[in-house]
Scaffold this active site. Sequence first.
Site, short mmCIF file in Angstrom:
data_model
loop_
_atom_site.label_atom_id
_atom_site.label_comp_id
_atom_site.label_asym_id
_atom_site.label_seq_id
_atom_site.Cartn_x
_atom_site.Cartn_y
_atom_site.Cartn_z
N ALA A 192 0.87 -1.18 0.00
CA ALA A 192 0.00 0.00 0.00
C ALA A 192 0.90 1.23 0.00
O ALA A 192 2.05 1.17 0.46
CB ALA A 192 -0.89 -0.02 1.23
N GLY A 248 0.50 -5.06 0.85
CA GLY A 248 -0.69 -5.13 0.00
C GLY A 248 -0.40 -5.72 -1.37
O GLY A 248 -1.30 -6.27 -2.02
N GLU A 296 -0.55 -9.37 -0.87
CA GLU A 296 -1.97 -9.70 -0.64
C GLU A 296 -2.77 -9.63 -1.94
O GLU A 296 -3.67 -10.45 -2.17
CB GLU A 296 -2.54 -8.76 0.42
CG GLU A 296 -1.92 -9.03 1.79
CD GLU A 296 -2.20 -7.92 2.79
OE1 GLU A 296 -1.99 -6.74 2.45
OE2 GLU A 296 -2.62 -8.23 3.91
N GLU A 334 4.54 -5.11 7.07
CA GLU A 334 3.76 -4.06 7.75
C GLU A 334 4.21 -3.87 9.20
O GLU A 334 4.10 -2.78 9.76
CB GLU A 334 2.27 -4.40 7.72
CG GLU A 334 1.62 -4.32 6.35
CD GLU A 334 1.64 -5.63 5.58
OE1 GLU A 334 2.48 -6.51 5.88
OE2 GLU A 334 0.82 -5.78 4.66
N1 DAK Z 1 4.57 3.21 -0.67
C1 DAK Z 1 4.96 4.37 -1.23
N2 DAK Z 1 6.13 4.51 -1.90
C2 DAK Z 1 6.92 3.43 -1.97
C3 DAK Z 1 6.58 2.19 -1.41
C4 DAK Z 1 5.33 2.10 -0.73
N3 DAK Z 1 4.87 0.95 -0.20
N4 DAK Z 1 7.59 1.31 -1.66
C5 DAK Z 1 8.52 2.00 -2.37
N5 DAK Z 1 8.13 3.27 -2.55
C6 DAK Z 1 8.84 4.34 -3.25
C7 DAK Z 1 10.01 4.85 -2.43
O1 DAK Z 1 9.57 5.78 -1.46
C8 DAK Z 1 10.88 5.48 -3.50
O2 DAK Z 1 10.33 6.72 -3.86
P1 DAK Z 1 11.24 8.06 -3.88
O3 DAK Z 1 11.83 8.16 -2.53
O4 DAK Z 1 12.25 7.77 -4.97
O5 DAK Z 1 10.26 9.16 -4.21
C9 DAK Z 1 10.67 4.53 -4.69
O6 DAK Z 1 9.44 3.84 -4.43
C10 DAK Z 1 11.78 3.49 -4.82
O7 DAK Z 1 11.89 2.85 -3.57
P2 DAK Z 1 13.31 2.64 -2.87
O8 DAK Z 1 14.23 3.78 -3.17
O9 DAK Z 1 13.02 2.36 -1.43
O10 DAK Z 1 13.84 1.34 -3.62
P3 DAK Z 1 14.80 0.21 -3.07
O11 DAK Z 1 15.07 -0.66 -4.25
O12 DAK Z 1 15.94 0.79 -2.29
O13 DAK Z 1 13.91 -0.62 -1.99
C11 DAK Z 1 11.92 -1.78 -1.23
C12 DAK Z 1 12.81 -1.33 -2.44
C13 DAK Z 1 10.64 -2.39 -1.83
C14 DAK Z 1 12.65 -2.80 -0.39
C15 DAK Z 1 11.60 -0.52 -0.37
O14 DAK Z 1 11.08 0.51 -1.23
C16 DAK Z 1 10.57 -0.79 0.68
O15 DAK Z 1 10.85 -1.34 1.75
N6 DAK Z 1 9.32 -0.35 0.45
C17 DAK Z 1 8.23 -0.46 1.40
C18 DAK Z 1 7.73 -1.88 1.47
C19 DAK Z 1 6.63 -2.01 2.51
O16 DAK Z 1 6.81 -1.71 3.69
N7 DAK Z 1 5.46 -2.45 2.06
C20 DAK Z 1 4.29 -2.58 2.91
C21 DAK Z 1 3.50 -1.31 2.86
S1 DAK Z 1 2.20 -1.31 4.07
C22 DAK Z 1 -5.19 -1.84 5.19
C23 DAK Z 1 -4.98 -2.94 4.45
C24 DAK Z 1 -3.74 -3.18 3.92
C25 DAK Z 1 -2.69 -2.32 4.15
C26 DAK Z 1 -2.93 -1.21 4.88
C27 DAK Z 1 -4.16 -0.96 5.41
N8 DAK Z 1 -6.52 -1.58 5.81
C28 DAK Z 1 -7.52 -2.63 5.62
C29 DAK Z 1 -6.82 -0.37 6.44
C30 DAK Z 1 -1.41 -2.60 3.56
C31 DAK Z 1 -0.32 -2.05 4.05
C32 DAK Z 1 0.95 -2.14 3.33
O17 DAK Z 1 1.08 -2.73 2.29
#
Ligand code: DAK
Length: 258
Positions: free
Chosen positions: A65, A109, A112, A132
């Site tokens: 997400a 997400g 998922e 998460e």
């Molecule tokens: N959201 C927004 N931007 C993201 C992102 C994300 N999930 N993942 C990556 N990006 C963006 C980065 O911010 C960066 O943007 P800039 O800084 O260049 O503007 C760009 O994509 C490239 O990312 P990185 O520079 O970080 O690239 P790397 O290759 O170094 O790293 C990575 C890749 C995938 C390991 C890293 O980006 C990372 O850890 N990303 C976050 C992964 C994560 O934590 N995913 C889970 C998100 S939480 C709900 C239901 C479901 C959910 C929520 C609520 N309800 C029912 C209410 C779900 C929640 C989630 O999925």
Amino acid sequence: MAFETINVEVEDHVALIRLDRPDALNALNQQLVRELCQALEEADANDKVRCIVVAGSDKAFAAGADIKEMAKLGFVEVFNADLFADVNDRITAIRKPIIAAVSGYALGGGCELAMACDFIIASETAKFGQPEINLGVIAGIGGTQRLTRFVGKSKAMDMNLTGRFMTAEEAERSGLVSRVVPVKKLMEEVMGAAHKIAEKSRMSVLAAKEAVNRSYETTLSEGIRFERNAFHSMFATEDQKEGMNAFLEKRQAQFRDK
Ligand code: DAK
């Protein structure tokens, strides 16, 4: 309507929906979820489409997400909007088969979303995770539920509690993905599977999908009863006669969806 966060192509009875937010590794913002659900529903309603593929890029299926969009939200907003309910509810209402083509990151997400599809074909670079926990929240679209059913409690706990990523090799070994292929071969493999499905009788495809999905919602004996009833109902179709006669006559079946 033109989409801004996805691309859709329909060719040879297959709808290919590509997530297209490369700057954010295809993170799922609300616009993308809205557009994806709309594209899936349009493909489901389109008589020319017999199978649907959801894909990302080589680098990312979807990195979760959109954290930038979510970070500022509070409980009242996410509760009132029922945030991300669509990803589960509208995608699981699609009757046609959906294959997830996963290369690179399928996190949070994104993992998922892939699991809400009917099966996953992954490239060797795929990485699955429910990170998460690192953000002070937990999975919210099936990461504690579908993942547990697919890979078992121990691995699901490991993934959800440590936030570690699973490689494609581990995901295949654990039953999360059906096949793993080199990244350059991914779309060829996925489209090959989609075209194979597209050749079958529409009614047996829909019934098979529904019956497999029923196994996650009911007891074994009720599931087998459901399957048997669906199997019996296939004998009301012309395609059952065609499929069996074609076998006996040593020729390719020509299904007519009747
Ligand atoms: N959201 C927004 N931007 C993201 C992102 C994300 N999930 N993942 C990556 N990006 C963006 C980065 O911010 C960066 O943007 P800039 O800084 O260049 O503007 C760009 O994509 C490239 O990312 P990185 O520079 O970080 O690239 P790397 O290759 O170094 O790293 C990575 C890749 C995938 C390991 C890293 O980006 C990372 O850890 N990303 C976050 C992964 C994560 O934590 N995913 C889970 C998100 S939480 C709900 C239901 C479901 C959910 C929520 C609520 N309800 C029912 C209410 C779900 C929640 C989630 O999925």
